[in-house]
Design a protein around this motif. Sequence first.
Motif, PDB file in Angstrom:
ATOM      1  N   GLU A 107      65.679  47.339  11.489  1.00  0.00           N
ATOM      2  CA  GLU A 107      65.376  46.495  10.324  1.00  0.00           C
ATOM      3  C   GLU A 107      66.058  45.132  10.440  1.00  0.00           C
ATOM      4  O   GLU A 107      65.413  44.089  10.268  1.00  0.00           O
ATOM      5  CB  GLU A 107      65.841  47.190   9.046  1.00  0.00           C
ATOM      6  N   LEU A 108      67.353  45.129  10.752  1.00  0.00           N
ATOM      7  CA  LEU A 108      68.085  43.860  10.866  1.00  0.00           C
ATOM      8  C   LEU A 108      67.547  43.023  12.030  1.00  0.00           C
ATOM      9  O   LEU A 108      67.372  41.810  11.903  1.00  0.00           O
ATOM     10  CB  LEU A 108      69.581  44.127  11.039  1.00  0.00           C
ATOM     11  N   PHE A 109      67.283  43.674  13.145  1.00  0.00           N
ATOM     12  CA  PHE A 109      66.758  42.962  14.305  1.00  0.00           C
ATOM     13  C   PHE A 109      65.418  42.320  13.979  1.00  0.00           C
ATOM     14  O   PHE A 109      65.175  41.166  14.307  1.00  0.00           O
ATOM     15  CB  PHE A 109      66.636  43.918  15.487  1.00  0.00           C
ATOM     16  N   ASN A 110      64.542  43.061  13.315  1.00  0.00           N
ATOM     17  CA  ASN A 110      63.228  42.531  12.946  1.00  0.00           C
ATOM     18  C   ASN A 110      63.328  41.382  11.947  1.00  0.00           C
ATOM     19  O   ASN A 110      62.413  40.560  11.858  1.00  0.00           O
ATOM     20  CB  ASN A 110      62.327  43.635  12.400  1.00  0.00           C
TER      21      ASN A 110
ATOM     22  N   SER B 121      75.404  44.266  15.248  1.00  0.00           N
ATOM     23  CA  SER B 121      76.597  45.052  15.540  1.00  0.00           C
ATOM     24  C   SER B 121      77.649  44.898  14.450  1.00  0.00           C
ATOM     25  O   SER B 121      78.217  45.888  13.973  1.00  0.00           O
ATOM     26  CB  SER B 121      77.170  44.621  16.894  1.00  0.00           C
ATOM     27  N   LYS B 122      77.879  43.676  14.032  1.00  0.00           N
ATOM     28  CA  LYS B 122      78.869  43.428  12.976  1.00  0.00           C
ATOM     29  C   LYS B 122      78.440  44.026  11.644  1.00  0.00           C
ATOM     30  O   LYS B 122      79.250  44.604  10.920  1.00  0.00           O
ATOM     31  CB  LYS B 122      79.107  41.926  12.815  1.00  0.00           C
TER      32      LYS B 122
ATOM     33  N   ILE C  17      78.281  49.189  14.658  1.00  0.00           N
ATOM     34  CA  ILE C  17      77.828  49.893  15.858  1.00  0.00           C
ATOM     35  C   ILE C  17      78.067  48.942  17.021  1.00  0.00           C
ATOM     36  O   ILE C  17      77.834  47.745  16.906  1.00  0.00           O
ATOM     37  CB  ILE C  17      76.325  50.244  15.743  1.00  0.00           C
ATOM     38  N   THR C  18      78.528  49.470  18.151  1.00  0.00           N
ATOM     39  CA  THR C  18      78.820  48.585  19.273  1.00  0.00           C
ATOM     40  C   THR C  18      77.573  47.831  19.710  1.00  0.00           C
ATOM     41  O   THR C  18      76.449  48.300  19.559  1.00  0.00           O
ATOM     42  CB  THR C  18      79.362  49.365  20.491  1.00  0.00           C
ATOM     43  N   ARG C  19      77.814  46.650  20.259  1.00  0.00           N
ATOM     44  CA  ARG C  19      76.716  45.793  20.702  1.00  0.00           C
ATOM     45  C   ARG C  19      75.886  46.487  21.774  1.00  0.00           C
ATOM     46  O   ARG C  19      74.661  46.371  21.802  1.00  0.00           O
ATOM     47  CB  ARG C  19      77.277  44.471  21.221  1.00  0.00           C
ATOM     48  N   SER C  20      76.543  47.215  22.662  1.00  0.00           N
ATOM     49  CA  SER C  20      75.794  47.902  23.720  1.00  0.00           C
ATOM     50  C   SER C  20      74.906  49.003  23.142  1.00  0.00           C
ATOM     51  O   SER C  20      73.790  49.216  23.621  1.00  0.00           O
ATOM     52  CB  SER C  20      76.733  48.468  24.786  1.00  0.00           C
TER      53      SER C  20
END
Length: 64
Positions: A15-18, A27-28, A32-35
Amino acid sequence: MQTEKSNENRDKVIELFNKGFSYSEVSKQTAITRSTVAGIIKRARDHGTVRVRPGAYMTNDYSV
């Protein structure tokens, strides 16, 4: 087998990425870790849930 919590995390990341957030911002926001965020987005792309945005790999944090 994925737990309900991991499904919620995946859905929130997508959702955030979209909405245009970078990997680092997602991640922040989700702790959740960036990887892990990158892995979730890669799997979502492979399944057609998210699209690669123009200029995707042009930023320092590889935000997509």
